[in-house]
Design a protein around this motif. Structure first.
Motif, mmCIF file in Angstrom:
data_model
loop_
_atom_site.group_PDB
_atom_site.id
_atom_site.type_symbol
_atom_site.label_atom_id
_atom_site.label_comp_id
_atom_site.label_asym_id
_atom_site.label_seq_id
_atom_site.Cartn_x
_atom_site.Cartn_y
_atom_site.Cartn_z
ATOM 1 N N SER A 163 -6.588 9.033 1.433
ATOM 2 C CA SER A 163 -6.504 9.608 2.308
ATOM 3 C C SER A 163 -7.674 9.226 3.047
ATOM 4 N N GLU A 164 -8.814 9.163 2.119
ATOM 5 C CA GLU A 164 -10.160 8.158 2.385
ATOM 6 C C GLU A 164 -10.309 7.102 2.291
ATOM 7 N N GLY A 165 -9.285 5.994 2.117
ATOM 8 C CA GLY A 165 -9.548 4.589 1.957
ATOM 9 C C GLY A 165 -9.594 3.530 0.552
ATOM 10 N N HIS A 166 -9.691 4.675 -1.087
ATOM 11 C CA HIS A 166 -9.782 4.465 -2.066
ATOM 12 C C HIS A 166 -9.077 3.807 -2.545
ATOM 13 N N ILE A 167 -9.194 2.842 -2.981
ATOM 14 C CA ILE A 167 -8.519 2.150 -3.658
ATOM 15 C C ILE A 167 -8.184 2.421 -5.614
ATOM 16 N N LEU A 168 -7.748 3.561 -5.617
ATOM 17 C CA LEU A 168 -7.096 3.905 -6.947
ATOM 18 C C LEU A 168 -6.509 3.559 -8.338
ATOM 19 N N GLU A 169 -5.695 3.303 -7.946
ATOM 20 C CA GLU A 169 -4.572 1.879 -9.049
ATOM 21 C C GLU A 169 -3.731 1.679 -8.306
ATOM 22 N N SER A 170 -2.533 0.726 -9.601
ATOM 23 C CA SER A 170 -1.365 0.151 -8.596
ATOM 24 C C SER A 170 -0.603 1.433 -9.479
ATOM 25 N N SER A 171 0.961 1.085 -9.440
ATOM 26 C CA SER A 171 2.010 2.286 -10.227
ATOM 27 C C SER A 171 1.905 2.369 -11.354
ATOM 28 N N ARG A 172 1.274 1.252 -11.532
ATOM 29 C CA ARG A 172 1.838 0.598 -13.280
ATOM 30 C C ARG A 172 0.306 -0.186 -13.561
ATOM 31 N N ALA A 173 -0.519 -0.188 -13.014
ATOM 32 C CA ALA A 173 -1.697 -0.818 -13.452
ATOM 33 C C ALA A 173 -3.063 -0.636 -12.801
ATOM 34 N N SER A 174 -4.168 -1.266 -13.546
ATOM 35 C CA SER A 174 -5.546 -0.918 -13.551
ATOM 36 C C SER A 174 -5.482 -1.612 -12.148
ATOM 37 N N VAL A 175 -6.957 -2.173 -11.285
ATOM 38 C CA VAL A 175 -7.467 -2.821 -10.391
ATOM 39 C C VAL A 175 -8.978 -3.520 -10.356
ATOM 40 N N THR A 230 0.830 -1.546 -0.174
ATOM 41 C CA THR A 230 -0.226 -0.354 0.013
ATOM 42 C C THR A 230 0.712 1.052 -0.300
ATOM 43 N N LEU A 231 0.373 2.285 -0.824
ATOM 44 C CA LEU A 231 0.884 3.180 -0.315
ATOM 45 C C LEU A 231 -0.564 4.428 -0.477
ATOM 46 N N ARG A 232 -0.076 5.228 0.369
ATOM 47 C CA ARG A 232 -0.656 6.248 0.335
ATOM 48 C C ARG A 232 -1.154 7.567 -0.207
ATOM 49 N N TRP A 233 -1.776 7.749 -1.587
ATOM 50 C CA TRP A 233 -2.231 8.886 -2.310
ATOM 51 C C TRP A 233 -2.717 9.883 -2.419
ATOM 52 N N ASP A 234 -2.461 11.086 -2.708
ATOM 53 C CA ASP A 234 -3.502 11.610 -3.221
ATOM 54 C C ASP A 234 -3.089 12.554 -4.077
ATOM 55 N N PRO A 235 -3.865 12.465 -4.793
ATOM 56 C CA PRO A 235 -2.867 13.182 -6.113
ATOM 57 C C PRO A 235 -2.898 15.030 -5.768
ATOM 58 N N PRO A 236 -1.589 15.443 -6.304
ATOM 59 C CA PRO A 236 -2.157 16.941 -6.505
ATOM 60 C C PRO A 236 -3.358 17.658 -7.103
ATOM 61 N N GLU A 237 -3.630 18.533 -6.246
ATOM 62 C CA GLU A 237 -4.504 19.370 -7.538
ATOM 63 C C GLU A 237 -4.265 19.601 -9.240
ATOM 64 N N PHE A 238 -3.137 20.302 -9.359
ATOM 65 C CA PHE A 238 -2.461 20.839 -10.258
ATOM 66 C C PHE A 238 -2.432 19.115 -11.219
ATOM 67 N N VAL A 271 8.689 -4.933 -3.581
ATOM 68 C CA VAL A 271 7.063 -5.707 -4.585
ATOM 69 C C VAL A 271 7.244 -4.930 -5.777
ATOM 70 N N GLU A 272 6.547 -5.514 -5.824
ATOM 71 C CA GLU A 272 6.547 -4.823 -8.321
ATOM 72 C C GLU A 272 6.637 -4.262 -8.058
ATOM 73 N N GLN A 273 4.938 -3.670 -7.505
ATOM 74 C CA GLN A 273 4.279 -2.327 -7.756
ATOM 75 C C GLN A 273 3.606 -2.066 -5.881
ATOM 76 N N VAL A 274 2.992 -1.336 -6.154
ATOM 77 C CA VAL A 274 2.396 -0.316 -5.099
ATOM 78 C C VAL A 274 0.668 -0.172 -5.373
ATOM 79 N N ILE A 275 -0.013 -0.381 -4.623
ATOM 80 C CA ILE A 275 -1.377 0.131 -4.858
ATOM 81 C C ILE A 275 -1.671 1.683 -4.529
ATOM 82 N N LEU A 276 -2.252 2.297 -4.686
ATOM 83 C CA LEU A 276 -2.230 3.971 -4.257
ATOM 84 C C LEU A 276 -3.443 3.796 -3.702
#
Length: 210
Positions: free
Chosen positions: A98-110, A60-68, A90-95
């Motif tokens: 902060s609200e606990g939503h799974i977004l995507e991984s570093s190189r793939a969709s979930v 897991t990697l906590r990630w909130d994309p910057p607004e810009f 690991v090969e990839q992290v799942i983003l």
């Protein structure tokens, strides 16, 4: 879209296709890079066919994309993601937001399966609209698998869990943060078969796995 957002000059589509066709060979991955100065770089690499749909470990990697930073622009973000993945072994992290939503991984969709239904996070501006993601929707509909967009939450119980991309196809997630993850199952197996049939129909070539 990424080039336009970053105000990087981009050639016409036919020019891109011609430049790729000059160097492409069978079973290679392609990275086409536009620089801020207007240069274009085409890099090819062999595809490791043994990695198609191979099980994968994630963290897991906590990630909130910057607004810009729109979802179409990922190049700068990926550097931090790759460092995080290597640090966790690991090969990839799942983003995860902060609200606990799974977004995507570093190189793939979930994609996840719950009670026979395929789910994937909606495109709300925090994910890439991956080519493979779109093709899987088409493949699922063609083979009669129910598929929907909805938020996926950390801690939610999934029956099957996958990362999907061009170079990994439909890879079952078997470990997440050093704990067992759901991995593969019958729904994913049906989806993989339908996806390969779709690829064969559109390209005239069957998917080789070794």
């Amino acid at each position: 879209v990424s080039a336009e957002t970053m105000t990087v000059p981009a050639p016409k589509r036919r020019v891109i296709e011609h430049e790729i066709a000059r160097v492409v060979e069978a079973d290679v991955s392609i990275r086409y890079t536009l620089t801020g100065g207007g240069n274009r770089v085409v890099v090819t690499a062999p595809v490791d066919l043994s990695q198609l749909s191979a099980p994968i470990d994630v963290a897991t990697l906590r990630w909130d994309p910057p607004e810009f930073l729109p979802s179409a622009v990922k190049h700068g973000s990926r550097a931090a993601w790759e460092v995080a993945a290597r640090a966790r072994g690991v090969e990839q992290v799942i983003l995860v937001s902060s609200e606990g939503h799974i977004l995507e991984s570093s190189r793939a969709s979930v994609f996840a399966v719950v009670s026979g239904v395929l789910y994937t996070p909606p495109l709300d501006g925090r994910q890439l609209a991956g080519i493979t993601r779109g093709a899987l929707f088409e493949a699922a509909q063609q083979c009669g698998l129910p598929i929907e967009e909805r938020p996926l939450l950390v801690g939610e119980v999934f029956d099957e869990l996958y990362l999907t991309s061009t170079v990994r196809e439909i890879a079952p997630v078997v470990r997440w943060d050093d704990k067992l993850a759901p991995g593969a199952g019958p729904v994913g197996d049906r989806l993989r078969l339908a996806f390969r049939e779709l690829v064969a129909h559109e390209t005239g070539r069957s998917v080789r796995t070794q």
